[in-house]
Design a protein around this motif. Structure first.
Motif: not given
Length: 159
Positions: A72-93
């Protein structure tokens, strides 16, 4: 135009490769693709963040609907949805920048997951705007490497 789609697929070899190939023919660009098991180990959820004109994205969706293994497929853009993403960043210090970086991490509620003599590694999960905000704040310090997971999303509510 950007759209977010969620597909349920049989969890078997080749399904994700066929999906990527089908989208390549449509003219829609895949900005983000995340896939993983659902509550049912035999089914994976694939979340795609797409960019293109309506015609290209509609063509991609049609190709996707016709693929073997897609449940099945759902176009979430036409609905109310919650989204998340994970990022890992190595920064000069440096000793001089450590305090400033720690303040930035506190504001964004980012977690320090690694520290070396010259770098610090943080992780953050959140919506795309929050992730982009952290990246912009730490960019002047020097991003040594970065990895983003891609968006995951679910419809809100009881659907």
């Amino acid at each position: 135009m950007k759209r977010t789609m969620s597909a349920l697929a049989e969890n078997k070899p080749g399904v994700l490769a066929e999906l990527a190939a089908a989208f390549g023919k449509s003219g829609a660009n895949i900005l983000s693709l995340a896939a993983g098991e659902t509550e049912n180990p035999g089914v994976s959820r694939i979340v795609l963040r797409l960019e293109g004109d309506d015609e290209a994205i509609d063509a991609a969706e049609l190709c996707l609907r016709n693929l073997d293994g897609i449940i099945g497929i759902d176009d979430l853009s036409r609905k109310d949805f919650v989204d998340r993403e994970l990022v890992m960043i190595k920064i000069a210090m440096s000793p001089q920048s450590t305090g400033q970086l720690m303040q930035i991490f506190e504001v964004f509620r980012a977690n320090v997951v690694g520290m070396g003599q010259e770098t610090i590694t943080v992780e953050l999960s959140g919506d795309q705007e929050r992730i982009d905000g952290l990246i912009q704040m730490v960019k002047p310090y020097g991003i040594k490497s970065m990895c983003r997971s891609g968006m995951i999303a679910l419809k809100r509510g009881d659907e």
